[in-house]
Design a protein around this motif. Structure first.
Motif, PDB file in Angstrom:
ATOM      1  N   LYS A   1      50.055  52.205  94.903  1.00 34.31           N
ATOM      2  CA  LYS A   1      50.855  51.040  94.550  1.00 34.31           C
ATOM      3  C   LYS A   1      50.474  50.599  93.144  1.00 34.31           C
ATOM      4  O   LYS A   1      49.345  50.757  92.711  1.00 34.31           O
ATOM      5  CB  LYS A   1      50.572  49.897  95.521  1.00 34.31           C
ATOM      6  CG  LYS A   1      50.740  50.249  96.968  1.00 34.31           C
ATOM      7  CD  LYS A   1      52.170  50.130  97.378  1.00 34.31           C
ATOM      8  CE  LYS A   1      52.275  50.370  98.854  1.00 34.31           C
ATOM      9  NZ  LYS A   1      53.590  50.292  99.357  1.00 34.31           N
TER      10      LYS A   1
ATOM     11  N   PHE B   1      48.613  44.023  94.511  1.00 33.90           N
ATOM     12  CA  PHE B   1      49.939  44.627  94.472  1.00 33.90           C
ATOM     13  C   PHE B   1      50.958  43.863  95.309  1.00 33.90           C
ATOM     14  O   PHE B   1      52.142  44.144  95.220  1.00 33.90           O
ATOM     15  CB  PHE B   1      49.918  46.112  94.851  1.00 33.90           C
ATOM     16  CG  PHE B   1      49.691  46.416  96.306  1.00 33.90           C
ATOM     17  CD1 PHE B   1      50.756  46.526  97.179  1.00 33.90           C
ATOM     18  CD2 PHE B   1      48.423  46.635  96.785  1.00 33.90           C
ATOM     19  CE1 PHE B   1      50.549  46.831  98.508  1.00 33.90           C
ATOM     20  CE2 PHE B   1      48.213  46.943  98.107  1.00 33.90           C
ATOM     21  CZ  PHE B   1      49.275  47.034  98.970  1.00 33.90           C
ATOM     22  N   LYS B   2      50.493  42.865  96.097  1.00 29.65           N
ATOM     23  CA  LYS B   2      51.449  42.058  96.864  1.00 29.65           C
ATOM     24  C   LYS B   2      50.777  40.757  97.288  1.00 29.65           C
ATOM     25  O   LYS B   2      49.594  40.746  97.644  1.00 29.65           O
ATOM     26  CB  LYS B   2      51.889  42.817  98.099  1.00 29.65           C
ATOM     27  CG  LYS B   2      53.035  42.160  98.848  1.00 29.65           C
ATOM     28  CD  LYS B   2      53.273  42.756 100.227  1.00 29.65           C
ATOM     29  CE  LYS B   2      53.721  44.189 100.187  1.00 29.65           C
ATOM     30  NZ  LYS B   2      54.059  44.693 101.533  1.00 29.65           N
ATOM     31  N   LYS B   3      51.521  39.643  97.200  1.00 30.24           N
ATOM     32  CA  LYS B   3      51.111  38.362  97.756  1.00 30.24           C
ATOM     33  C   LYS B   3      52.136  38.003  98.807  1.00 30.24           C
ATOM     34  O   LYS B   3      53.316  37.910  98.515  1.00 30.24           O
ATOM     35  CB  LYS B   3      51.113  37.262  96.686  1.00 30.24           C
ATOM     36  CG  LYS B   3      50.056  37.391  95.643  1.00 30.24           C
ATOM     37  CD  LYS B   3      49.989  36.157  94.758  1.00 30.24           C
ATOM     38  CE  LYS B   3      51.349  35.683  94.327  1.00 30.24           C
ATOM     39  NZ  LYS B   3      51.314  34.570  93.383  1.00 30.24           N
ATOM     40  N   GLU B   4      51.671  37.814 100.037  1.00 29.40           N
ATOM     41  CA  GLU B   4      52.625  37.598 101.124  1.00 29.40           C
ATOM     42  C   GLU B   4      51.986  36.767 102.222  1.00 29.40           C
ATOM     43  O   GLU B   4      50.936  37.141 102.750  1.00 29.40           O
ATOM     44  CB  GLU B   4      53.059  38.954 101.677  1.00 29.40           C
ATOM     45  CG  GLU B   4      54.091  38.895 102.762  1.00 29.40           C
ATOM     46  CD  GLU B   4      54.518  40.288 103.158  1.00 29.40           C
ATOM     47  OE1 GLU B   4      53.804  40.906 103.967  1.00 29.40           O
ATOM     48  OE2 GLU B   4      55.552  40.749 102.647  1.00 29.40           O
TER      49      GLU B   4
ATOM     50  N   HIS C   1      47.263  41.497  99.128  1.00 38.79           N
ATOM     51  CA  HIS C   1      47.190  42.929  99.391  1.00 38.79           C
ATOM     52  C   HIS C   1      46.600  43.568  98.135  1.00 38.79           C
ATOM     53  O   HIS C   1      47.191  43.477  97.059  1.00 38.79           O
ATOM     54  CB  HIS C   1      48.578  43.493  99.689  1.00 38.79           C
ATOM     55  CG  HIS C   1      49.160  42.954 100.947  1.00 38.79           C
ATOM     56  ND1 HIS C   1      49.279  43.713 102.087  1.00 38.79           N
ATOM     57  CD2 HIS C   1      49.649  41.729 101.266  1.00 38.79           C
ATOM     58  CE1 HIS C   1      49.828  42.980 103.039  1.00 38.79           C
ATOM     59  NE2 HIS C   1      50.057  41.776 102.563  1.00 38.79           N
TER      60      HIS C   1
ATOM     61  N   THR D   1      43.544  50.544 100.182  1.00 37.94           N
ATOM     62  CA  THR D   1      44.152  49.221 100.238  1.00 37.94           C
ATOM     63  C   THR D   1      43.396  48.331 101.201  1.00 37.94           C
ATOM     64  O   THR D   1      42.789  48.804 102.170  1.00 37.94           O
ATOM     65  CB  THR D   1      45.634  49.297 100.667  1.00 37.94           C
ATOM     66  OG1 THR D   1      45.702  49.873 101.963  1.00 37.94           O
ATOM     67  CG2 THR D   1      46.449  50.108  99.678  1.00 37.94           C
TER      68      THR D   1
END
Length: 50
Positions: free
Chosen positions: A2, A28-31, A36, A45
């Motif tokens: 990613k 690579f991601k905020k959720e 993440h 990861t």
């Protein structure tokens, strides 16, 4: 792998709290209150609370 970005100052605090070195991890991601992360070298990861 990613495509991650460098963590912000507040995100670095969360990474340190999780026992990780923020220099080795990219976001690579905020959720949903979670970060993440992807490792810079290995591509591994992880998901940690924000």
């Amino acid at each position: 792998m990613k495509h991650g970005k460098r963590p912000t100052r507040n995100q670095k605090k969360s990474v340190i709290f999780a026992g990780l070195n923020p220099q080795n991890w990219l976001v690579f991601k905020k959720e949903g209150g979670q970060l993440h992360l992807v490792h810079r070298e290995t591509g591994q990861t992880r998901v940690i609370p924000e």
